[in-house]
Enzyme design. Structure first.
Site, PDB file in Angstrom:
ATOM      1  N   SER A  81       0.797  -1.234   0.000  1.00  0.00           N
ATOM      2  CA  SER A  81       0.000   0.000   0.000  1.00  0.00           C
ATOM      3  C   SER A  81       0.826   1.279   0.000  1.00  0.00           C
ATOM      4  O   SER A  81       0.264   2.376  -0.036  1.00  0.00           O
ATOM      5  CB  SER A  81      -0.959   0.010   1.189  1.00  0.00           C
ATOM      6  N   LYS A 101       0.021   3.743  -2.652  1.00  0.00           N
ATOM      7  CA  LYS A 101      -0.979   4.798  -2.499  1.00  0.00           C
ATOM      8  C   LYS A 101      -0.351   6.184  -2.330  1.00  0.00           C
ATOM      9  O   LYS A 101      -1.047   7.199  -2.452  1.00  0.00           O
ATOM     10  CB  LYS A 101      -1.901   4.479  -1.337  1.00  0.00           C
ATOM     11  N   SER A 141      -6.525   2.912   4.450  1.00  0.00           N
ATOM     12  CA  SER A 141      -5.791   2.201   3.406  1.00  0.00           C
ATOM     13  C   SER A 141      -6.734   1.414   2.505  1.00  0.00           C
ATOM     14  O   SER A 141      -6.406   0.332   2.015  1.00  0.00           O
ATOM     15  CB  SER A 141      -4.731   1.265   3.998  1.00  0.00           C
TER      16      SER A 141
END
Length: 390
Positions: free
Chosen positions: A64, A67, A124
């Site tokens: 993640s 991101k 997330s």
């Protein structure tokens, strides 16, 4: 031409220490603590210096941390007014069905960009991330192309994006060095949106409140930490890009950035990141050598409307040095000689190295602080004669 100036009366830094140079400093620069991670990096963002590094060019799974780039592109779209924070975006079936971390939105909803950003950053949420990608990029696939284009523009040469959310996929890789570039640019380019990364709690109305806690444990443990992003997949391990800012006398705020990749647990990534940050603040001192727009040197200028050229940096010049060594550093200016007008404001005029013993700690490009036009024809002719004699 090179000129040596006393350390505390001259300048400093900007170019990060390359891995080879960092290794050469082993005898003079404090050695980092043992960090239980596949790869890690600690950067003094204020000084733009690497303080610690291990395998920072090795390709790694992004999880993640992907991101961070998705956020960069959304913030860029906001600034360009392609979208607005209160604009509501549809939730596609693709977004709704995303596995992994979720914001818990569905196709019956229209969700604001502001809420989707919180869902992506705090929770997330992969579903929120895909909704943002489709809203900004038009299509999922086009957004991925934008991600790779932006990575190239930022010089992230070891990064390849296959998706906007970070699920494991062949070829979806980055490096610690590239993450340091992205995180630093994210904070520099979009300071007005950094509050999202320090948000501790968020749940979209109607979704499980148990999913509303930011996974960055350091936000709850260390009041000086204000970001940035966690990541985890089976392939990537537990990862954290963390940043903190602390106040120091005569320097002001000093920001450090830690990147810890491939640890064994949530606690481990937080503990190892905290260890790096604390070590960086205690093992190194920050020294402000010049205020913003203060001339570092005023060398002679030929064939110009002025006789000297003021060179320095448009921002304050801060150098990070091993604790207790501020009085031992020296600075060395390298510039063309002679300097011949004209010069535009901001034009590069050589560089300055910060030296401890025989080793270079940092290097900063110098620029003209003011523009200087050419002299008249008689002045240029006279200086031409003087240069010929010289």
């Amino acid at each position: 031409m090179k000129r040596i100036l006393p350390a505390l009366r001259s300048l400093a830094l900007f170019a990060a220490v390359a891995p080879a140079a960092f290794g050469a400093l082993a005898q003079q620069v404090p050695q980092p603590p043992e960090i239980a991670a596949r790869t890690y990096m600690l950067v003094d963002v204020t000084a733009n210096q690497v303080l610690a590094a291990k395998d920072i060019d090795a390709p790694v799974e992004q999880a993640s941390l992907t991101k961070l780039m998705t956020g960069y592109l959304v913030f860029d779209a906001l600034r360009a007014k392609k979208v607005t924070l209160d604009q509501k975006l549809p939730v596609s079936v693709r977004a709704w069905k995303m596995p992994g971390s979720r914001m818990f939105i569905d196709p019956k909803m229209q969700v604001s960009v502001d809420d989707l950003l919180k869902g992506m950053i705090v929770q997330s949420g992969n579903d929120a991330t895909v909704a943002l990608a489709e809203g900004v990029g038009g299509t999922y696939e086009n957004f991925v192309k934008l991600m790779n284009d932006q990575a190239k523009a930022l010089g992230m040469n070891g990064t390849s994006y296959k998706n906007p959310e970070g699920l494991t996929e062949p070829g979806h890789v980055t490096t610690a060095r590239d993450l340091s570039v992205l995180a630093s640019r994210l904070m520099k380019d979009f300071p007005e949106y950094m509050h999202y990364y320090s948000t501790k709690q968020y749940s979209y109305p109607g979704t499980p409140p148990s999913n509303g806690t930011n996974r960055n444990m350091l936000l709850f443990r260390d009041p000086t930490v204000d970001g940035l992003k966690t990541g985890h997949t089976a392939a990537a391990g537990y990862c954290l890009v963390a940043t903190a800012k602390r106040d120091f006398p005569n320097v002001g705020q000093r920001r450090l950035l830690s990147i810890v990749l491939g640890t064994a647990s949530e606690n481990a990534r937080a503990n190892e990141s905290q260890k790096l940050l604390n070590w960086g603040y205690t093992a190194f001192d920050a020294v402000k050598l010049f205020e913003a727009n203060t001339p570092v040197a005023t060398p002679a200028l030929w064939k110009g409307a002025e006789n000297v050229l003021k060179i320095g940096r448009p921002e304050a010049i801060v150098v990070t040095v091993p604790s207790g060594s501020a009085g031992k550093i020296k600075t060395e200016i390298s510039r063309p000689d002679p300097l011949v007008a004209p010069f535009a404001k901001g034009q590069a005029v050589g560089s300055l190295k910060v030296v401890l013993g025989e080793q270079t700690l940092a290097e900063v490009p110098l620029v003209a602080l003011e523009g200087v036009e050419q002299a008249g024809i008689l002045g240029r002719a006279w200086d031409a004669i003087r240069l010929w004699i010289k």
